[in-house]
Design a protein around this motif. Structure first.
Motif, PDB file in Angstrom:
ATOM      1  N   UNK A 194      38.677  27.362  36.975  1.00 13.07           N
ATOM      2  CA  UNK A 194      37.678  26.562  36.278  1.00 13.07           C
ATOM      3  C   UNK A 194      36.451  27.396  35.925  1.00 13.07           C
ATOM      4  N   UNK A 195      36.022  28.241  36.850  1.00 14.28           N
ATOM      5  CA  UNK A 195      34.875  29.108  36.605  1.00 14.28           C
ATOM      6  C   UNK A 195      35.134  30.019  35.402  1.00 14.28           C
ATOM      7  N   UNK A 196      36.311  30.637  35.352  1.00 15.81           N
ATOM      8  CA  UNK A 196      36.665  31.537  34.254  1.00 15.81           C
ATOM      9  C   UNK A 196      36.646  30.806  32.923  1.00 15.81           C
ATOM     10  N   UNK A 197      37.204  29.592  32.902  1.00 16.01           N
ATOM     11  CA  UNK A 197      37.230  28.801  31.668  1.00 16.01           C
ATOM     12  C   UNK A 197      35.818  28.493  31.187  1.00 16.01           C
ATOM     13  N   UNK A 198      34.948  28.101  32.097  1.00 17.67           N
ATOM     14  CA  UNK A 198      33.581  27.743  31.727  1.00 17.67           C
ATOM     15  C   UNK A 198      32.832  28.934  31.140  1.00 17.67           C
ATOM     16  N   UNK A 199      32.975  30.098  31.764  1.00 20.26           N
ATOM     17  CA  UNK A 199      32.224  31.249  31.286  1.00 20.26           C
ATOM     18  C   UNK A 199      32.786  31.792  29.974  1.00 20.26           C
ATOM     19  N   UNK A 200      34.080  31.697  29.802  1.00 21.12           N
ATOM     20  CA  UNK A 200      34.666  32.112  28.525  1.00 21.12           C
ATOM     21  C   UNK A 200      34.221  31.189  27.405  1.00 21.12           C
ATOM     22  N   UNK A 201      34.089  29.900  27.725  1.00 23.80           N
ATOM     23  CA  UNK A 201      33.701  28.916  26.715  1.00 23.80           C
ATOM     24  C   UNK A 201      32.235  29.050  26.319  1.00 23.80           C
ATOM     25  N   UNK A 202      31.358  29.373  27.288  1.00 24.32           N
ATOM     26  CA  UNK A 202      29.927  29.425  26.998  1.00 24.32           C
ATOM     27  C   UNK A 202      29.453  30.805  26.571  1.00 24.32           C
ATOM     28  N   UNK A 203      30.240  31.822  26.891  1.00 18.25           N
ATOM     29  CA  UNK A 203      29.839  33.176  26.524  1.00 18.25           C
ATOM     30  C   UNK A 203      28.733  33.749  27.390  1.00 18.25           C
ATOM     31  N   UNK A 204      28.487  33.127  28.542  1.00 17.00           N
ATOM     32  CA  UNK A 204      27.460  33.629  29.461  1.00 17.00           C
ATOM     33  C   UNK A 204      27.848  35.004  29.999  1.00 17.00           C
ATOM     34  N   UNK A 205      26.852  35.794  30.311  1.00 21.45           N
ATOM     35  CA  UNK A 205      27.092  37.138  30.829  1.00 21.45           C
ATOM     36  C   UNK A 205      27.115  37.102  32.355  1.00 21.45           C
ATOM     37  N   UNK A 206      28.313  37.175  32.889  1.00 21.78           N
ATOM     38  CA  UNK A 206      28.470  37.039  34.333  1.00 21.78           C
ATOM     39  C   UNK A 206      27.877  38.223  35.077  1.00 21.78           C
ATOM     40  N   UNK A 207      27.821  39.388  34.444  1.00 23.58           N
ATOM     41  CA  UNK A 207      27.243  40.558  35.113  1.00 23.58           C
ATOM     42  C   UNK A 207      25.804  40.300  35.532  1.00 23.58           C
ATOM     43  N   UNK A 208      25.069  39.559  34.702  1.00 21.25           N
ATOM     44  CA  UNK A 208      23.682  39.247  35.035  1.00 21.25           C
ATOM     45  C   UNK A 208      23.605  38.350  36.259  1.00 21.25           C
ATOM     46  N   UNK A 209      24.547  37.428  36.389  1.00 21.51           N
ATOM     47  CA  UNK A 209      24.566  36.540  37.545  1.00 21.51           C
ATOM     48  C   UNK A 209      24.928  37.313  38.817  1.00 21.51           C
ATOM     49  N   UNK A 210      25.881  38.227  38.691  1.00 19.12           N
ATOM     50  CA  UNK A 210      26.312  39.000  39.860  1.00 19.12           C
ATOM     51  C   UNK A 210      25.166  39.857  40.388  1.00 19.12           C
ATOM     52  N   UNK A 211      24.323  40.360  39.479  1.00 17.29           N
ATOM     53  CA  UNK A 211      23.198  41.195  39.921  1.00 17.29           C
ATOM     54  C   UNK A 211      22.217  40.425  40.795  1.00 17.29           C
ATOM     55  N   UNK A 212      22.247  39.090  40.704  1.00 20.98           N
ATOM     56  CA  UNK A 212      21.348  38.271  41.525  1.00 20.98           C
ATOM     57  C   UNK A 212      21.961  37.928  42.880  1.00 20.98           C
TER      58      UNK A 212
END
Length: 252
Positions: A194-212
């Motif tokens: 579900x997480x993968x689907x959401x981020x692919x759909x929104x185009x959010x940059x997960x790398x920025x989230x991981x840095x936090x």
């Protein structure tokens, strides 16, 4: 060596995929008698048979809608009649609509509260009545780090998880005289389908989230499963009313 949940009768909702499936498998690995619940018919039949053989325990799939009070009551009563007890309830099933404050609609908000909060309270009511007969039991609810820290685009969802934090703390105090413990796990960002689907759909940059995230990685469903197994076990017998963050030390 004794297993963490040996012969404990455990009910896990939302067990067909993602975090719920990982919880069910971990509980089986720890020796629990697992009732894996979901609303999708036949979605767990083959997997549950494989788990039963692999871990030499019972993994029984049950299919019902957690918002249907009659179906839930029938399922819980049937489990209690067959096994003679219910030791643990893991309220994992939930729904999320990630939308900005100005975009979320009433129907979506109502559905999230119906599934994430009202159904959880009703299942706690039912399980607690049955657990009280044996003067023991553990209930683990699924909160979220967003309930404490907030998250843009998740105002309504965060509100439901904030409600779960309050439900957990109040239920823990109310049910303690019956020997029933109530805790919650608050996941951070967990890498599920579900997480993968959401981020692919929104185009959010997960790398920025991981840095936090202080530990530098996304969480895995197994991280949540291990926390739930501990809280369901007798090793946490003096822990109740707590919200356990499993988020890698995140600031989101």
């Amino acid at each position: 060596m004794e297993q963490l949940l040996q012969n404990k009768v455990c009910i896990i909702t939302g067990a067909a995929q993602g975090i719920g499936k990982a919880i069910a498998e971990q509980f089986a690995a720890d020796g629990g008698i697992v009732y894996a619940c979901d609303r999708q018919p036949n979605s767990m039949n083959e997997w549950s048979e494989e788990c039963s053989r692999k871990y030499v325990t019972k993994v029984i799939p049950l299919y019902f809608d957690i918002t249907d009070t009659v179906e839930v009551k029938n399922a819980f009563m049937a489990i209690n009649k067959k096994e003679g007890k219910i030791d643990a309830l893991i309220n994992n099933a939930g729904v999320v609509f990630n939308k900005k404050l100005g975009m979320i609609v009433r129907e979506e908000m109502e559905l999230m509260f119906k599934i994430n909060v009202i159904a959880v309270i009703e299942m706690i009511q039912l399980a607690a009545r049955l657990m009280a007969r044996n003067k023991r039991g553990s209930i683990v609810n699924m909160a979220s780090v967003t309930a404490m820290l907030g998250s843009p685009g998740q105002v309504a969802y965060s509100a439901t998880k904030g409600a779960i934090v309050s439900v957990t703390k109040s239920a823990a105090k109310e049910l303690a005289p019956s020997g029933i413990r109530v805790n919650a796990v608050a996941p951070g960002i967990i890498k599920t389908e579900r997480f993968t689907e959401l981020y692919e759909a929104t185009g959010d940059k997960i790398d920025e989230r991981i840095r936090r995230i202080a530990l530098g990685r996304l969480g895995n469903p197994e991280d949540i499963a291990n926390a739930c197994a501990f809280l369901a076990s007798d090793r946490s017998s003096y822990i109740s009313g707590q919200i356990l963050g499993v988020d890698g030390c995140a600031s989101i």
